[in-house]
Design a protein around this motif. Sequence first.
Motif, PDB file in Angstrom:
ATOM      1  N   GLY A  52       0.864  -1.166   0.000  1.00  0.00           N
ATOM      2  CA  GLY A  52       0.000   0.000   0.000  1.00  0.00           C
ATOM      3  C   GLY A  52       0.904   1.221   0.000  1.00  0.00           C
ATOM      4  N   GLY A  53       0.676   2.137  -0.909  1.00  0.00           N
ATOM      5  CA  GLY A  53       1.525   3.319  -1.002  1.00  0.00           C
ATOM      6  C   GLY A  53       0.795   4.452  -1.683  1.00  0.00           C
ATOM      7  N   THR A  54       1.495   5.542  -1.917  1.00  0.00           N
ATOM      8  CA  THR A  54       0.905   6.741  -2.516  1.00  0.00           C
ATOM      9  C   THR A  54       1.356   6.868  -3.971  1.00  0.00           C
ATOM     10  OG1 THR A  54       2.719   7.963  -1.450  1.00  0.00           O
ATOM     11  CG2 THR A  54       0.582   8.004  -0.385  1.00  0.00           C
ATOM     12  N   ALA A  55       0.433   7.271  -4.826  1.00  0.00           N
ATOM     13  CA  ALA A  55       0.663   7.229  -6.266  1.00  0.00           C
ATOM     14  C   ALA A  55       1.518   8.392  -6.758  1.00  0.00           C
ATOM     15  CB  ALA A  55      -0.666   7.224  -7.010  1.00  0.00           C
ATOM     16  N   VAL A  56       2.543   8.042  -7.526  1.00  0.00           N
ATOM     17  CA  VAL A  56       3.194   8.961  -8.465  1.00  0.00           C
ATOM     18  C   VAL A  56       2.815   8.457  -9.841  1.00  0.00           C
ATOM     19  CG1 VAL A  56       5.386   9.706  -9.461  1.00  0.00           C
ATOM     20  CG2 VAL A  56       5.100   9.650  -6.977  1.00  0.00           C
ATOM     21  N   THR A  57       2.214   9.296 -10.665  1.00  0.00           N
ATOM     22  CA  THR A  57       1.700   8.842 -11.952  1.00  0.00           C
ATOM     23  C   THR A  57       2.598   9.277 -13.102  1.00  0.00           C
ATOM     24  OG1 THR A  57       0.322  10.811 -12.274  1.00  0.00           O
ATOM     25  CG2 THR A  57      -0.661   8.947 -11.080  1.00  0.00           C
ATOM     26  N   LEU A  66      10.286   7.037 -21.732  1.00  0.00           N
ATOM     27  CA  LEU A  66      10.973   8.263 -21.354  1.00  0.00           C
ATOM     28  C   LEU A  66      10.423   8.846 -20.058  1.00  0.00           C
ATOM     29  CD1 LEU A  66      12.870  10.674 -21.885  1.00  0.00           C
ATOM     30  CD2 LEU A  66      11.039  11.677 -23.297  1.00  0.00           C
ATOM     31  N   MET A  67       9.094   8.902 -19.931  1.00  0.00           N
ATOM     32  CA  MET A  67       8.501   9.579 -18.784  1.00  0.00           C
ATOM     33  C   MET A  67       8.618   8.762 -17.500  1.00  0.00           C
ATOM     34  SD  MET A  67       7.989  12.359 -20.226  1.00  0.00           S
ATOM     35  CE  MET A  67       7.356  13.280 -18.831  1.00  0.00           C
ATOM     36  N   ILE A  68       8.903   7.473 -17.614  1.00  0.00           N
ATOM     37  CA  ILE A  68       9.207   6.717 -16.389  1.00  0.00           C
ATOM     38  C   ILE A  68      10.520   7.214 -15.800  1.00  0.00           C
ATOM     39  CG2 ILE A  68       9.658   4.439 -15.408  1.00  0.00           C
ATOM     40  CD1 ILE A  68       7.821   3.233 -17.458  1.00  0.00           C
ATOM     41  N   HIS A  69      11.511   7.475 -16.665  1.00  0.00           N
ATOM     42  CA  HIS A  69      12.767   8.043 -16.174  1.00  0.00           C
ATOM     43  C   HIS A  69      12.518   9.378 -15.475  1.00  0.00           C
ATOM     44  CE1 HIS A  69      15.752   5.286 -17.904  1.00  0.00           C
ATOM     45  NE2 HIS A  69      14.894   5.144 -18.903  1.00  0.00           N
ATOM     46  N   VAL A  70      11.624  10.178 -16.045  1.00  0.00           N
ATOM     47  CA  VAL A  70      11.296  11.466 -15.433  1.00  0.00           C
ATOM     48  C   VAL A  70      10.581  11.260 -14.094  1.00  0.00           C
ATOM     49  CG1 VAL A  70      10.040  13.631 -15.743  1.00  0.00           C
ATOM     50  CG2 VAL A  70      11.155  12.536 -17.705  1.00  0.00           C
ATOM     51  N   ALA A  71       9.675  10.286 -14.052  1.00  0.00           N
ATOM     52  CA  ALA A  71       8.886  10.050 -12.842  1.00  0.00           C
ATOM     53  C   ALA A  71       9.732   9.548 -11.680  1.00  0.00           C
ATOM     54  CB  ALA A  71       7.770   9.054 -13.145  1.00  0.00           C
ATOM     55  N   VAL A  72      10.783   8.788 -11.977  1.00  0.00           N
ATOM     56  CA  VAL A  72      11.640   8.263 -10.905  1.00  0.00           C
ATOM     57  C   VAL A  72      12.131   9.393 -10.008  1.00  0.00           C
ATOM     58  CG1 VAL A  72      13.854   7.147 -10.408  1.00  0.00           C
ATOM     59  CG2 VAL A  72      12.324   6.182 -12.147  1.00  0.00           C
ATOM     60  N   GLU A  73      12.486  10.515 -10.614  1.00  0.00           N
ATOM     61  CA  GLU A  73      13.005  11.643  -9.837  1.00  0.00           C
ATOM     62  C   GLU A  73      11.948  12.208  -8.888  1.00  0.00           C
ATOM     63  OE1 GLU A  73      15.508  15.740 -10.703  1.00  0.00           O
ATOM     64  OE2 GLU A  73      13.889  15.191 -12.083  1.00  0.00           O
ATOM     65  N   GLN A  74      10.674  12.049  -9.248  1.00  0.00           N
ATOM     66  CA  GLN A  74       9.594  12.603  -8.435  1.00  0.00           C
ATOM     67  C   GLN A  74       9.150  11.658  -7.318  1.00  0.00           C
ATOM     68  OE1 GLN A  74       8.735  15.795  -8.928  1.00  0.00           O
ATOM     69  NE2 GLN A  74      10.335  15.705 -10.508  1.00  0.00           N
ATOM     70  N   CYS A  75       9.702  10.456  -7.279  1.00  0.00           N
ATOM     71  CA  CYS A  75       9.303   9.466  -6.284  1.00  0.00           C
ATOM     72  C   CYS A  75      10.041   9.679  -4.972  1.00  0.00           C
ATOM     73  CB  CYS A  75       9.591   8.052  -6.798  1.00  0.00           C
ATOM     74  SG  CYS A  75       8.531   7.528  -8.163  1.00  0.00           S
ATOM     75  N   VAL A 147       3.900  13.681 -15.993  1.00  0.00           N
ATOM     76  CA  VAL A 147       4.122  13.068 -14.686  1.00  0.00           C
ATOM     77  C   VAL A 147       3.265  13.798 -13.658  1.00  0.00           C
ATOM     78  CG1 VAL A 147       5.802  12.674 -12.831  1.00  0.00           C
ATOM     79  CG2 VAL A 147       6.440  12.247 -15.217  1.00  0.00           C
ATOM     80  N   ASN A 148       2.670  13.009 -12.779  1.00  0.00           N
ATOM     81  CA  ASN A 148       1.822  13.521 -11.692  1.00  0.00           C
ATOM     82  C   ASN A 148       0.621  14.300 -12.209  1.00  0.00           C
ATOM     83  OD1 ASN A 148       2.916  12.347  -9.397  1.00  0.00           O
ATOM     84  ND2 ASN A 148       4.449  13.964  -9.148  1.00  0.00           N
ATOM     85  N   HIS A 159      -5.276   9.655  -9.286  1.00  0.00           N
ATOM     86  CA  HIS A 159      -4.678  10.971  -9.118  1.00  0.00           C
ATOM     87  C   HIS A 159      -3.373  10.840  -8.342  1.00  0.00           C
ATOM     88  CE1 HIS A 159      -8.945  11.966  -9.809  1.00  0.00           C
ATOM     89  NE2 HIS A 159      -8.499  13.104 -10.312  1.00  0.00           N
ATOM     90  N   PRO A 160      -2.402  11.684  -8.635  1.00  0.00           N
ATOM     91  CA  PRO A 160      -1.191  11.647  -7.827  1.00  0.00           C
ATOM     92  C   PRO A 160      -1.531  11.865  -6.356  1.00  0.00           C
ATOM     93  CG  PRO A 160      -1.305  13.656  -9.155  1.00  0.00           C
ATOM     94  CD  PRO A 160      -2.383  12.761  -9.648  1.00  0.00           C
ATOM     95  N   GLY A 161      -0.910  11.059  -5.493  1.00  0.00           N
ATOM     96  CA  GLY A 161      -1.176  11.155  -4.068  1.00  0.00           C
ATOM     97  C   GLY A 161      -2.275  10.260  -3.563  1.00  0.00           C
TER      98      GLY A 161
END
Length: 231
Positions: A52-57, A66-75, A147-148, A159-161
């Motif tokens: 169970g965790g909080t969403a980063v989309t 490409l955007m998974i690489h971008v999203a990693v930084e936001q996690c 992302v997000n 939704h993110p979060g």
Amino acid sequence: MRTVVVTDPPRADVDDAATLGNHGVATVHEALGRTGYLGPEFRPAWPGARIGGTAVTALCWPGDNLMIHVAVEQCRPGDVLVVATSSPSTDGLFGELFATALVRRGVRGVVLASGVRDVAELRVMGFPAWSRAVSAQGSVKATPGAVNVPVVLGGQTVHPGDAVVADDDGVMVVPRGDVDRALAAARAREEKEAATRAAFEAGELGLDRYGLRDRLEELGVEYVPYEKWTP
């Protein structure tokens, strides 16, 4: 599609999200009135994981991570990365190298509307992943996405979060504002199920515990001795 990275969106409490994960998908889904389930297509890469965790989309183009690489930084610790694609895709957008990066950031798992690969390595790592497919098909890193931002997986808007709950039964999303209600409802359901389990262990039948005998009569179900039964 607006190519945007939204930084630091509000998140559900990570401990509350983890508690929902401990309750499990089936319990939380039923407790919330059978809402939020992404459907049977989303399966774990390996059995036994429960998170169970909080969403980063992340919203990607098919065959492009490409955007998974971008999203990693936001996690950050306690997050679950949730990946959608702009149109249907089963390509393996996520594998062991991404998982290594996410483990370093304290991410609890990933949910993909596309495919996952390196399943053996993910299992050895103990990194949980749910996806619509397992596919060795690789990807490019060429097209911007987002992302997000809100994304849709299995007919559910994430939704993110939001809280994301996943286990062997699949994946569900709990809107951030519903987490407190989900916790209370899940606890109540578990208490009720514990009492029912004890009753069944003592020999009580579901027909009696759930008051189904009168319902069967209302529906016209008859009990007929075998010697009097004719097809």
